[in-house]
Scaffold this active site. Structure first.
Site, short mmCIF file in Angstrom:
data_model
loop_
_atom_site.label_atom_id
_atom_site.label_comp_id
_atom_site.label_asym_id
_atom_site.label_seq_id
_atom_site.Cartn_x
_atom_site.Cartn_y
_atom_site.Cartn_z
N THR A 92 -6.26 47.27 44.24
CA THR A 92 -5.38 48.37 44.66
C THR A 92 -5.34 49.46 43.59
O THR A 92 -5.37 50.65 43.89
CB THR A 92 -3.95 47.83 44.88
OG1 THR A 92 -4.03 46.73 45.76
CG2 THR A 92 -3.04 48.88 45.47
N GLU A 110 4.99 44.24 42.78
CA GLU A 110 3.95 45.19 43.19
C GLU A 110 3.56 46.11 42.03
O GLU A 110 2.40 46.46 41.86
CB GLU A 110 4.43 46.02 44.39
CG GLU A 110 4.57 45.22 45.67
CD GLU A 110 3.24 44.67 46.17
OE1 GLU A 110 2.69 43.77 45.52
OE2 GLU A 110 2.76 45.13 47.21
P1 ADP Z 1 -3.40 42.73 47.73
O1 ADP Z 1 -3.39 44.09 48.35
O2 ADP Z 1 -4.17 41.76 48.56
O3 ADP Z 1 -2.02 42.25 47.35
P2 ADP Z 1 -3.67 43.56 45.05
O4 ADP Z 1 -4.89 44.05 44.36
O5 ADP Z 1 -2.53 44.49 45.30
O6 ADP Z 1 -4.15 42.85 46.38
O7 ADP Z 1 -2.99 42.38 44.23
C1 ADP Z 1 -3.72 41.40 43.66
C2 ADP Z 1 -3.52 41.46 42.14
O8 ADP Z 1 -2.24 40.91 41.80
C3 ADP Z 1 -4.56 40.63 41.44
O9 ADP Z 1 -4.96 41.32 40.28
C4 ADP Z 1 -3.82 39.37 41.05
O10 ADP Z 1 -4.32 38.79 39.87
C5 ADP Z 1 -2.39 39.86 40.84
N1 ADP Z 1 -1.39 38.79 41.09
C6 ADP Z 1 -0.51 38.30 40.21
N2 ADP Z 1 0.24 37.33 40.78
C7 ADP Z 1 -0.17 37.20 42.06
C8 ADP Z 1 0.23 36.36 43.13
N3 ADP Z 1 1.19 35.44 43.03
N4 ADP Z 1 -0.41 36.52 44.30
C9 ADP Z 1 -1.39 37.43 44.44
N5 ADP Z 1 -1.82 38.25 43.45
C10 ADP Z 1 -1.21 38.15 42.27
#
Ligand code: ADP
Length: 306
Positions: free
Chosen positions: A181, A128
């Site tokens: 986020t 995260e």
């Molecule tokens: P959500 O709230 O849907 O998780 P976020 O913005 O917190 O969305 O997370 C998405 C971010 O994390 C994107 O920038 C993405 O590139 C990165 N990321 C890295 N690895 C992963 C993964 N395995 N799954 C999802 N997002 C990922």
């Protein structure tokens, strides 16, 4: 164990009034991940062809979690992680959290279950931190513990699994615009008024109380957010129209899921949650924004082996 396959659930964090401290897991939405032990002491990641996510383990949340766990355990093997990504990144229903929590769970199984759930949350928080710049736990905790999970304290970390009334259903609409986020955190005010804080504390306590007493109306009345929703809703087209539509359709309450753009509503019973889905669908059908809608029970166990 040399190989396993899991379902890693999507999660709704914040739950209106409980910014950064509460989340719940969904039952019908999530990623699938396969973990295979390798003799090469490396973490490798594969993703579906159409995915834009990084396969570099230092850039993928699953990779950073796995690397740290194997290093800490002094493991003499590596892991191949195949991620069947079904939760769209940046959706606000814990896409990064599903991969982070899934990696923590899967690698722990290959290590022979040496870490407990609280430790798995801590490892998953590394993912995260990579995704959003903040090591928040309100998505990874419910993904690992299941049901509603409360982060009572971050320092030291204390996660409490709460009661989930079994007639509670969630409807989530994901308008397909991306809200990172990281960006939706930056716009939050750093200071809040004491009177707003008092109202928020009352609602959080009411929500927790309602979950235990299974008082659905109290749960609904408590789903109010004076602090974060007024700011973050600016990023979500037609947010207040969607909110009015689900309340008119008989939802208990709802709000922004995580940092958005998904919007969630809780209902008593699946039929009611389907009615809410129909009302939400009507609002976005009038726009040219694509959207997904999910109706799900609360997933009381979290990650499942499949
Ligand atoms: P959500 O709230 O849907 O998780 P976020 O913005 O917190 O969305 O997370 C998405 C971010 O994390 C994107 O920038 C993405 O590139 C990165 N990321 C890295 N690895 C992963 C993964 N395995 N799954 C999802 N997002 C990922």
């Amino acid at each position: 164990m040399d190989k396993l396959k899991i379902f890693a659930p999507a999660t709704v964090a914040n739950v209106s009034c409980a910014f950064d401290i509460l989340g719940f897991a969904l039952d019908t939405v999530g990623d699938e991940m396969t973990f295979t032990k390798t003799t090469e002491k490396l973490v490798q990641i594969t993703l579906p062809e159409n995915s834009n996510l990084p396969t570099d383990p230092l850039k993928n949340v699953a990779g950073v979690v796995a690397i740290e766990m194997l290093k800490k355990a002094n493991a003499d093997f590596g892991v191949l992680i195949e991620i069947d990504k079904r939760i769209k990144p940046g959706s606000g229903i814990g896409s990064s959290a599903a991969s982070s929590a899934g990696a923590a769970y899967g690698v722990n199984r290959l290590l022979g279950d040496i870490y407990d759930n609280a430790e798995l949350v801590q490892f998953a928080m590394l993912g995260e931190a990579l995704a959003s710049g903040v090591a928040h736990a309100d998505n990874v905790a419910p993904a690992i513990f299941g049901g509603f999970a409360l982060v009572r304290s971050y320092s030291p970390l204390e996660v409490i699994k709460l009661n989930s009334p079994n007639e509670l259903f969630c409807t989530v609409i994901h308008p397909q615009i991306e809200v990172k986020t990281e960006k939706s955190r930056k716009i939050l005010k750093k200071n809040i008024l004491l009177k707003d804080a008092v109202e928020q504390w009352g609602n959080i306590a009411g929500l927790i109380s309602g979950l235990y007493s299974e008082d659905y109306d109290l749960i609904g009345r408590s789903l109010q957010d004076k602090i974060v929703e007024p700011v973050r809703s600016l990023f979500i087209p037609l947010f207040y129209d969607v909110k009015k539509s689900f309340m008119d359709a008989g939802a208990l309450g709802g709000g922004i899921s995580g940092s958005g753009p998904s919007v969630f509503a809780l209902s008593r019973g699946e039929k009611q949650a389907e009615k809410v889905a129909e009302a939400m669908r009507k609002v976005y059908s009038q726009t040219n924004i694509d959207f997904d809608i999910h109706v799900s029970a609360i997933n009381s166990v979290g990650i499942k082996e499949i």
